[in-house]
Design a protein around this motif. Structure first.
Motif, PDB file in Angstrom:
ATOM      1  N   ALA A   1      -0.919  15.942   1.280  1.00  0.00           N
ATOM      2  CA  ALA A   1       0.366  15.008   1.684  1.00  0.00           C
ATOM      3  C   ALA A   1       0.688  15.051   3.292  1.00  0.00           C
ATOM      4  CB  ALA A   1       1.456  15.272   0.727  1.00  0.00           C
TER       5      ALA A   1
ATOM      6  N   SER B   1      -3.907  10.336   4.963  1.00  0.00           N
ATOM      7  CA  SER B   1      -3.073   9.154   4.702  1.00  0.00           C
ATOM      8  C   SER B   1      -3.758   8.375   3.890  1.00  0.00           C
ATOM      9  CB  SER B   1      -2.982   8.311   6.085  1.00  0.00           C
ATOM     10  OG  SER B   1      -2.280   9.143   7.060  1.00  0.00           O
ATOM     11  N   PHE B   2      -3.177   7.997   2.823  1.00  0.00           N
ATOM     12  CA  PHE B   2      -3.797   6.929   1.856  1.00  0.00           C
ATOM     13  C   PHE B   2      -2.742   6.022   1.264  1.00  0.00           C
ATOM     14  CE2 PHE B   2      -2.645  11.010   0.178  1.00  0.00           C
ATOM     15  CZ  PHE B   2      -1.820  10.809  -0.956  1.00  0.00           C
ATOM     16  N   ARG B   3      -3.013   5.047   0.502  1.00  0.00           N
ATOM     17  CA  ARG B   3      -2.209   4.018   0.060  1.00  0.00           C
ATOM     18  C   ARG B   3      -1.139   4.619  -0.906  1.00  0.00           C
ATOM     19  NH1 ARG B   3      -4.518  -1.797  -1.421  1.00  0.00           N
ATOM     20  NH2 ARG B   3      -5.172  -1.772   0.896  1.00  0.00           N
TER      21      ARG B   3
ATOM     22  N   LYS C   1       1.000   6.961  -0.804  1.00  0.00           N
ATOM     23  CA  LYS C   1       1.552   8.110  -0.540  1.00  0.00           C
ATOM     24  C   LYS C   1       2.728   8.586  -0.492  1.00  0.00           C
ATOM     25  CE  LYS C   1       1.206  10.559   3.509  1.00  0.00           C
ATOM     26  NZ  LYS C   1       0.890  11.035   4.597  1.00  0.00           N
ATOM     27  N   GLU C   2       3.626   7.800   0.273  1.00  0.00           N
ATOM     28  CA  GLU C   2       5.072   7.931   0.303  1.00  0.00           C
ATOM     29  C   GLU C   2       5.774   7.566  -1.211  1.00  0.00           C
ATOM     30  OE1 GLU C   2       6.632   9.643   2.485  1.00  0.00           O
ATOM     31  OE2 GLU C   2       4.769   9.719   3.746  1.00  0.00           O
TER      32      GLU C   2
ATOM     33  N   LEU D   1       4.167   7.934  -4.105  1.00  0.00           N
ATOM     34  CA  LEU D   1       3.776   8.868  -5.041  1.00  0.00           C
ATOM     35  C   LEU D   1       4.632  10.353  -4.668  1.00  0.00           C
ATOM     36  CD1 LEU D   1       1.851  10.317  -7.037  1.00  0.00           C
ATOM     37  CD2 LEU D   1       0.269  10.733  -5.098  1.00  0.00           C
ATOM     38  N   MET D   2       5.055  10.378  -3.418  1.00  0.00           N
ATOM     39  CA  MET D   2       5.654  11.482  -3.114  1.00  0.00           C
ATOM     40  C   MET D   2       7.195  11.239  -3.529  1.00  0.00           C
ATOM     41  SD  MET D   2       4.107  13.890  -1.623  1.00  0.00           S
ATOM     42  CE  MET D   2       5.211  14.878  -1.019  1.00  0.00           C
TER      43      MET D   2
ATOM     44  N   ARG E   1       5.242  20.859   2.160  1.00  0.00           N
ATOM     45  CA  ARG E   1       4.498  19.895   3.056  1.00  0.00           C
ATOM     46  C   ARG E   1       5.160  19.896   4.463  1.00  0.00           C
ATOM     47  NH1 ARG E   1       5.980  13.281   1.925  1.00  0.00           N
ATOM     48  NH2 ARG E   1       4.768  12.405   3.752  1.00  0.00           N
TER      49      ARG E   1
END
Length: 293
Positions: free
Chosen positions: A113, A117-119, A121-122, A124-125, A176
Motif C-alpha cells: 500500500a 499504486s493500483f486502481r 487502492k484507497e 480498499l484501504m 503503512r
C-alpha cells in the motif's frame, strides 16, 4: 531614576512570583488528575487483598490477605471453582496467534500500500479500516450462526480468525505510514546491487521498521487481549478468554468481587510485561511514524 528602578524590580518580582504560583498550581492539578486516574487501580488492588467479609466495605483499614489470588489461580487447597488459568492460556493463545497472523499478512500488505499504486487502492484501504471501526455487533450475528456450522465455535482457530477484524486493520494502517516515511531510494539501491524485490524488502526495508513493528504488535496484542464481545458470543468454555471468564466470579448466588479484582489484575500482567520488555522499541516506533519531512 530610583523610583523607576524600584518599580521595574517590583514588577519583575511580581512576575516571577506569578510564574512560580502558576507552576505550583499546574503541578498540583496534574498530581490531582493523576491520583484521580489511578484511584480505580488502587481500589482494585485493595479489593483483591480483602477477604469475603470485607469485600463490600469502603474503609481502608483491614487485614490484607492473598487468599483471592490463591483461589483464582487454584493454588493449594484454595479453589474459586472457575478455571481461570485455562481462560488465561486461551487469551494468550488467541491474542498471540491473532497478532502473528496479522503480521504475516499485514506487513506485506502495508508495504504494498505504501510503495505501489493500483486502481482502487484507497477504497480498499478504507474498506479495511472500516472493519476496525465498525460496531462488532454487525458481524457477531452472522458469525454466531456460521461458526457452529463450520466447526469454529469455541475454538482457538475461530477466535484467531475473528480477531483479525481487530488486529489486521490496525497493523496495516499504522505500518503503512512507517513504510511511507522510508525513502524509496533504499530499495532502488538494493535492486541495483542485484537483489530481487523480495530480498530488498527483507534485507533492507524490514530491519528499518522493526521498532514500528514492535510498537504496532503491542497495540494489536492489547486490543486483542481486551476484546470482550467476540469471546462472549463465539466461545463457551474451551476458548473462553479472561475478559469473559473473570465475570464468572460475580455470577451465581454470591458475588465474589475480591476474586474478580484479583483476576483482573492478573489479566493485566501480560500487556504490562510486554510493554516494559519492548519499551525502547516502543518509544522509537511510536515516534518514527509521526515524523514527516
Amino acid at each position: 531614576m530610583t523610583d523607576t528602578a524600584s518599580h521595574v524590580t517590583t514588577q519583575h518580582a511580581t512576575g516571577v512570583a506569578r510564574r512560580r504560583l502558576g507552576r505550583v498550581l499546574t503541578t498540583v492539578g496534574l498530581l490531582a488528575y493523576f491520583a484521580f486516574s489511578l484511584f480505580p487501580v488502587v481500589w482494585m488492588i485493595l479489593l483483591s487483598l480483602k477477604d469475603k467479609q470485607d469485600q463490600l466495605t469502603t474503609y481502608f483499614a483491614f487485614s490484607p490477605t492473598l487468599d483471592s489470588y490463591r483461589a483464582v489461580l487454584g493454588l493449594g487447597d484454595a479453589d474459586a471453582g472457575v478455571p481461570f488459568l485455562r481462560f488465561f492460556v486461551s487469551s494468550l493463545v488467541t491474542s498471540i496467534g491473532a497478532v502473528l497472523v496479522s503480521l504475516l499478512i499485514g506487513v506485506p500488505a502495508a508495504y504494498a500500500a505504501a510503495r505501489f499504486s493500483f486502481r482502487g487502492k484507497e477504497n480498499l484501504m478504507f474498506t479495511l479500516l472500516s472493519f476496525r471501526f465498525a460496531p462488532e455487533l454487525v458481524v457477531i450475528i452472522p458469525l454466531s450462526v456460521i461458526y457452529p456450522q463450520i466447526g469454529l465455535f469455541d475454538s482457538y482457530t475461530g477466535m484467531i480468525w475473528v480477531l483479525q477484524l481487530v488486529t489486521l486493520p490496525l497493523i496495516v494502517w499504522i505500518l503503512r505510514s512507517y513504510f511511507e516515511d522510508l525513502s524509496p531510494e533504499i530499495e532502488q539501491a538494493a535492486l541495483l546491487d542485484g537483489y530481487s524485490r523480495t530480498q530488498a524488502f527483507l534485507r533492507t526495508v524490514l530491519p528499518l521498521v522493526k521498532p514500528g513493528i514492535a510498537a504496532v504488535s503491542l497495540l494489536a496484542f492489547i486490543f486483542a487481549w481486551n476484546n470482550f464481545v467476540f469471546p462472549l458470543t463465539l466461545t463457551s468454555s474451551n476458548a473462553q478468554t479472561v475478559t469473559v471468564g473473570s465475570l464468572s466470579f460475580i455470577g451465581g448466588n454470591e458475588a465474589k468481587f475480591n476474586f474478580t479484582a484479583a483476576a483482573a489484575l492478573i489479566a493485566a500482567v501480560p500487556p504490562l510485561v510486554l510493554a516494559l520488555s519492548i519499551q525502547r522499541f516502543l518509544v522509537r516506533g511510536l515516534s518514527f511514524g509521526s515524523v514527516k519531512d
